[in-house]
Motif scaffolding. Sequence first.
Motif, mmCIF file in Angstrom:
data_model
loop_
_atom_site.group_PDB
_atom_site.id
_atom_site.type_symbol
_atom_site.label_atom_id
_atom_site.label_comp_id
_atom_site.label_asym_id
_atom_site.label_seq_id
_atom_site.Cartn_x
_atom_site.Cartn_y
_atom_site.Cartn_z
ATOM 1 N N ARG A 9 -5.133 21.776 -96.746
ATOM 2 C CA ARG A 9 -4.053 20.844 -96.407
ATOM 3 C C ARG A 9 -4.531 19.810 -95.382
ATOM 4 O O ARG A 9 -4.185 18.634 -95.474
ATOM 5 N N ILE A 10 -5.330 20.243 -94.420
ATOM 6 C CA ILE A 10 -5.878 19.312 -93.421
ATOM 7 C C ILE A 10 -6.823 18.320 -94.090
ATOM 8 O O ILE A 10 -6.739 17.111 -93.857
ATOM 9 N N VAL A 11 -7.700 18.815 -94.943
ATOM 10 C CA VAL A 11 -8.647 17.937 -95.645
ATOM 11 C C VAL A 11 -7.894 16.952 -96.526
ATOM 12 O O VAL A 11 -8.226 15.757 -96.572
ATOM 13 N N HIS A 12 -6.874 17.408 -97.206
ATOM 14 C CA HIS A 12 -6.090 16.514 -98.066
ATOM 15 C C HIS A 12 -5.423 15.417 -97.229
ATOM 16 O O HIS A 12 -5.426 14.241 -97.611
ATOM 17 N N ALA A 13 -4.866 15.788 -96.079
ATOM 18 C CA ALA A 13 -4.220 14.799 -95.205
ATOM 19 C C ALA A 13 -5.232 13.763 -94.733
ATOM 20 O O ALA A 13 -4.942 12.563 -94.702
ATOM 21 N N LEU A 14 -6.430 14.205 -94.379
ATOM 22 C CA LEU A 14 -7.473 13.271 -93.940
ATOM 23 C C LEU A 14 -7.956 12.393 -95.096
ATOM 24 O O LEU A 14 -8.261 11.218 -94.895
ATOM 25 N N ALA A 15 -8.031 12.965 -96.287
ATOM 26 C CA ALA A 15 -8.478 12.185 -97.445
ATOM 27 C C ALA A 15 -7.482 11.085 -97.789
ATOM 28 O O ALA A 15 -7.872 10.002 -98.227
ATOM 29 N N GLU A 16 -6.197 11.355 -97.577
ATOM 30 C CA GLU A 16 -5.186 10.328 -97.824
ATOM 31 C C GLU A 16 -5.278 9.209 -96.802
ATOM 32 O O GLU A 16 -5.086 8.044 -97.123
ATOM 33 N N ASP A 17 -5.545 9.569 -95.540
ATOM 34 C CA ASP A 17 -5.641 8.578 -94.476
ATOM 35 C C ASP A 17 -6.442 9.181 -93.325
ATOM 36 O O ASP A 17 -5.901 9.927 -92.505
ATOM 37 N N ALA A 18 -7.724 8.862 -93.263
ATOM 38 C CA ALA A 18 -8.607 9.433 -92.249
ATOM 39 C C ALA A 18 -8.287 8.939 -90.841
ATOM 40 O O ALA A 18 -8.818 9.462 -89.873
ATOM 41 N N ARG A 19 -7.396 7.958 -90.727
ATOM 42 C CA ARG A 19 -7.021 7.441 -89.404
ATOM 43 C C ARG A 19 -5.800 8.162 -88.831
ATOM 44 O O ARG A 19 -5.383 7.858 -87.712
ATOM 45 N N GLY A 51 -18.055 13.213 -93.961
ATOM 46 C CA GLY A 51 -17.949 11.929 -93.287
ATOM 47 C C GLY A 51 -16.564 11.346 -93.457
ATOM 48 O O GLY A 51 -15.715 11.898 -94.152
ATOM 49 N N PHE A 52 -16.368 10.226 -92.791
ATOM 50 C CA PHE A 52 -15.116 9.492 -92.860
ATOM 51 C C PHE A 52 -15.473 8.075 -93.284
ATOM 52 O O PHE A 52 -16.488 7.535 -92.866
ATOM 53 N N THR A 53 -14.636 7.463 -94.099
ATOM 54 C CA THR A 53 -14.976 6.144 -94.618
ATOM 55 C C THR A 53 -13.718 5.308 -94.811
ATOM 56 O O THR A 53 -12.601 5.787 -94.644
ATOM 57 N N VAL A 54 -13.928 4.073 -95.166
ATOM 58 C CA VAL A 54 -12.841 3.163 -95.481
ATOM 59 C C VAL A 54 -12.924 2.832 -96.972
ATOM 60 O O VAL A 54 -14.012 2.775 -97.543
ATOM 61 N N THR A 55 -11.793 2.657 -97.610
ATOM 62 C CA THR A 55 -11.757 2.266 -99.009
ATOM 63 C C THR A 55 -11.362 0.797 -99.069
ATOM 64 O O THR A 55 -10.323 0.412 -98.538
#
Length: 151
Positions: A9-19, A51-55
């Motif tokens: 759930r945490i990973v999914h939340a970050l994948a939707e918006d890493a900010r 990692g974290f990225t921008v789309t």
Amino acid sequence: MRLNGLDERIVHALAEDARRSYADIGAEVGLSAPAVKRRVDRLRGEGAITGFTVTVDPAAIGWRTEGMIEMFCRSRTAPEDIRQALARYPEVVSASTVTGDADAVVQVLAADMRHFEQVLERIAGEPFVERTKSVLVLSPLLRRHTAGPPG
């Protein structure tokens, strides 16, 4: 490594918006902000989060043409040889070995049709490529940057 339900759930939340803030994620999953941070740090340390990225909309940076190229390679072409060759092309945004007749499928972004054609010709000219088959994307219908909702 297998994530538990809370980590998913945490990973999914970050994948939707890493900010998103850890406090915001914590409120969604039922943890404190420090607890979310500890879990994210652990997931990064274990390699689950790489990692974290921008789309970015490719059209915003001038890449308005998209296509898929099927590559048919000479026998005994190693996947690593394909990967190394394709890594030299900034237009290649993804590449995968596949089942079926083709050996690999390559996603290409280009400025326009002529640019796509030039990339296609360069890829077709790689020493291990026997032939290619390409299709152009008319309208992207669905783009996901996650594996879907948490299980």
